[in-house]
Design an enzyme around this catalytic site. Structure first.
Site, PDB file in Angstrom:
ATOM      1  N   GLY A 133       4.941 -10.080   3.944  1.00  0.00           N
ATOM      2  CA  GLY A 133       5.681 -10.071   5.210  1.00  0.00           C
ATOM      3  C   GLY A 133       4.913 -10.798   6.300  1.00  0.00           C
ATOM      4  N   HIS A 153       9.569  -3.608   3.071  1.00  0.00           N
ATOM      5  CA  HIS A 153       9.104  -3.833   1.690  1.00  0.00           C
ATOM      6  C   HIS A 153      10.303  -4.125   0.788  1.00  0.00           C
ATOM      7  CE1 HIS A 153       5.719  -1.024   3.014  1.00  0.00           C
ATOM      8  NE2 HIS A 153       5.088  -2.117   2.642  1.00  0.00           N
ATOM      9  N   MET A 157       0.861  -1.192   0.000  1.00  0.00           N
ATOM     10  CA  MET A 157       0.000   0.000   0.000  1.00  0.00           C
ATOM     11  C   MET A 157       0.899   1.244   0.000  1.00  0.00           C
ATOM     12  SD  MET A 157      -3.446  -0.966   2.022  1.00  0.00           S
ATOM     13  CE  MET A 157      -2.877  -0.755   3.669  1.00  0.00           C
ATOM     14  N   ALA A 211       4.197   3.875   0.843  1.00  0.00           N
ATOM     15  CA  ALA A 211       4.980   4.358   1.990  1.00  0.00           C
ATOM     16  C   ALA A 211       6.043   3.310   2.300  1.00  0.00           C
ATOM     17  CB  ALA A 211       4.091   4.655   3.194  1.00  0.00           C
TER      18      ALA A 211
HETATM   19  O1  PAF Z   1      -0.204  -5.845   3.614  1.00  0.00           O
HETATM   20  C1  PAF Z   1      -0.588  -4.906   2.904  1.00  0.00           C
HETATM   21  O2  PAF Z   1       0.097  -3.903   2.725  1.00  0.00           O
HETATM   22  C2  PAF Z   1      -1.965  -4.999   2.250  1.00  0.00           C
HETATM   23  O3  PAF Z   1      -2.879  -5.623   3.079  1.00  0.00           O
HETATM   24  C3  PAF Z   1      -1.929  -5.653   0.861  1.00  0.00           C
HETATM   25  C4  PAF Z   1      -1.506  -7.110   0.938  1.00  0.00           C
HETATM   26  C5  PAF Z   1      -0.984  -4.893  -0.036  1.00  0.00           C
HETATM   27  C6  PAF Z   1      -3.323  -5.616   0.234  1.00  0.00           C
HETATM   28  O4  PAF Z   1      -3.778  -4.305   0.090  1.00  0.00           O
END
Ligand code: PAF
Length: 283
Positions: free
Chosen positions: A150, A37, A30, A32
């Site tokens: 994660g 990540h 999502m 940021a």
């Molecule tokens: O873990 C996240 O950031 C969200 O839940 C995901 C898997 C990108 C789905 O919007």
């Protein structure tokens, strides 16, 4: 770096790569982006020719309107960060809400064998329907060989494994270790919204999880839970929402320990109005 806002253009580009025999990994996010990540992207690049990083603040998984509005949106910074890893083998998919949902911004309703009713599911109504909807959609658009998630969102990871099983989606779901700051706080996009005081207090969450793990060696889940609840009562800046010791597979709370099962402790805590979650393997 190629950035797509439209699923048809992305699919077209991916078709070209797949025809050339290239493998595709997917890292759904999502945005940021933080080091957690980036570690997923690194792992993806070590196992695939290309990695699609989706950046989409998915409205249907937010049960709290304020949280959705305030969720950080930093696409330019995210792209710059990704470029430090690879300019040519990462594709960014940053769709609009319309590109994903057309005019129907609604979740599909899922049953994930009860996994969706525990912990996050109990406290965030509709959350996993929203997660299931977006992840299924991303799998349909990208059709990756592998997808990386994660373990901070361990319940989400188990639910996505179940989604893939239920819908026979040909993707390998890979769970990756929790990335932590040096003081132990699990990395999260929400951490950027903590006040300095709450940020200073927040490592207590992981410190308590580590102590709970040691205590679980000799004490019952009930006793450990009571101990954790007591510790948080002494913390004026942190409010415990839940602490649960659950079976790793079913995510059901432990009633009686068995040496044949594996367990994890899960926690959700408010630091001011920021909700933080974490978890730890216990055996
Ligand atoms: O873990 C996240 O950031 C969200 O839940 C995901 C898997 C990108 C789905 O919007």
């Amino acid at each position: 770096m190629k950035i797509f806002h439209n699923n048809t253009e992305l699919s077209h580009c991916l078709d070209g790569l797949k025809t050339k025999g290239k493998s595709i990994g997917l890292v759904p996010t999502m945005g940021a982006l933080h080091d957690g990540h980036l570690s997923l992207v690194d792992k993806g690049l070590s196992e695939n020719d290309y990695v699609v990083v989706s950046i989409f603040v998915n409205p249907t998984q937010f049960n709290n309107k304020e949280d959705l509005i305030k969720y950080p949106r930093t696409l330019d910074a995210d792209v710059s960060l990704l470029k430090t890893i690879s300019d040519s083998t990462i594709l960014v998919y940053a769709p609009t809400v319309k590109d994903i949902y057309d005019d129907n911004v609604q979740s599909q309703s899922f049953a994930f064998d009860g996994l969706e009713n525990e912990m996050e599911g109990a406290f965030r109504e509709g959350h996993f329907d929203g997660v299931g909807t977006i992840v299924k959609r991303l799998f349909e658009i990208v059709r990756p060989q592998r997808a990386y998630f994660g373990q901070k969102d361990f319940q989400q990871l188990q639910i996505i494994r179940k989604l893939v099983e239920l819908y026979h989606i040909p993707v390998k779901v890979i769970g990756c270790p929790i990335h932590r700051a040096v003081d132990g706080l699990a990395m999260s996009s929400r951490n950027t919204r903590l006040t300095p005081e709450h940020r200073k207090a927040a490592p207590f969450i992981y410190k308590t999880l580590k102590s709970a793990k040691i205590k679980f060696g000799t004490k019952s889940a009930k006793k450990v839970t009571e101990w954790v609840e007591k510790q948080f009562k002494k913390q004026p800046l942190l409010e415990l929402e839940y602490f649960t010791i659950a079976d790793t597979k079913t995510l059901k709370p432990v009633k009686r320990k068995s040496t044949k099962k594996t367990y994890r402790a899960f926690i959700a805590v408010y630091a001011g109005d920021i909700r933080l979650i974490d978890n730890i393997a216990l055996n």
